[in-house]
Design a protein around this motif. Sequence first.
Motif, PDB file in Angstrom:
ATOM      1  N   ARG A   8       0.526   2.859   3.754  1.00  0.00           N
ATOM      2  CA  ARG A   8       1.532   1.843   4.060  1.00  0.00           C
ATOM      3  C   ARG A   8       1.739   0.807   2.961  1.00  0.00           C
ATOM      4  N   LYS A   9       1.214   1.071   1.746  1.00  0.00           N
ATOM      5  CA  LYS A   9       1.381   0.106   0.662  1.00  0.00           C
ATOM      6  C   LYS A   9       1.942   0.715  -0.616  1.00  0.00           C
ATOM      7  N   SER A  10       1.312   1.785  -1.120  1.00  0.00           N
ATOM      8  CA  SER A  10       1.757   2.281  -2.418  1.00  0.00           C
ATOM      9  C   SER A  10       1.310   3.715  -2.667  1.00  0.00           C
ATOM     10  N   ASP A  23       5.858   5.232  -9.452  1.00  0.00           N
ATOM     11  CA  ASP A  23       5.147   4.277  -8.607  1.00  0.00           C
ATOM     12  C   ASP A  23       6.076   3.929  -7.453  1.00  0.00           C
ATOM     13  N   ALA A  24       5.589   4.092  -6.240  1.00  0.00           N
ATOM     14  CA  ALA A  24       6.362   3.723  -5.050  1.00  0.00           C
ATOM     15  C   ALA A  24       5.573   2.664  -4.294  1.00  0.00           C
ATOM     16  N   ASN A  25       6.214   1.542  -4.039  1.00  0.00           N
ATOM     17  CA  ASN A  25       5.584   0.447  -3.304  1.00  0.00           C
ATOM     18  C   ASN A  25       6.379   0.198  -2.037  1.00  0.00           C
ATOM     19  N   PHE A  26       5.660   0.015  -0.938  1.00  0.00           N
ATOM     20  CA  PHE A  26       6.266  -0.154   0.375  1.00  0.00           C
ATOM     21  C   PHE A  26       5.961  -1.558   0.892  1.00  0.00           C
ATOM     22  N   TYR A  27       7.002  -2.230   1.386  1.00  0.00           N
ATOM     23  CA  TYR A  27       6.862  -3.603   1.864  1.00  0.00           C
ATOM     24  C   TYR A  27       7.443  -3.715   3.271  1.00  0.00           C
ATOM     25  N   SER A  34      11.425  -1.732   6.676  1.00  0.00           N
ATOM     26  CA  SER A  34      10.605  -1.811   5.473  1.00  0.00           C
ATOM     27  C   SER A  34      11.491  -1.696   4.241  1.00  0.00           C
ATOM     28  N   PHE A  35      10.904  -1.954   3.110  1.00  0.00           N
ATOM     29  CA  PHE A  35      11.582  -1.912   1.823  1.00  0.00           C
ATOM     30  C   PHE A  35      10.728  -1.058   0.899  1.00  0.00           C
TER      31      PHE A  35
END
Length: 69
Positions: A8-10, A23-27, A34-35
């Motif tokens: 759930r973060k990266s 690199d994929a980051n999840f916010y 989410s973004f």
Amino acid sequence: VVRTATARKSMRITWIDGKTHVDANFYPKGTTKSFVAVQHRKLADAKAVDRMREYWSGALQRLESKLKK
């Protein structure tokens, strides 16, 4: 190939060419949204950047449309 991932973060991924990295980051945005931010690194030149920018834009749009169903 996923090199590292934090739930759930990266994610850090070696792309299928074996040379570039994603690199994929999840916010989180509240409780139901989410973004995601995607950075595709080590691309060869501006033409490759433009090509991958178009690819990721389309991929994220397809993902959004599937999630809205």
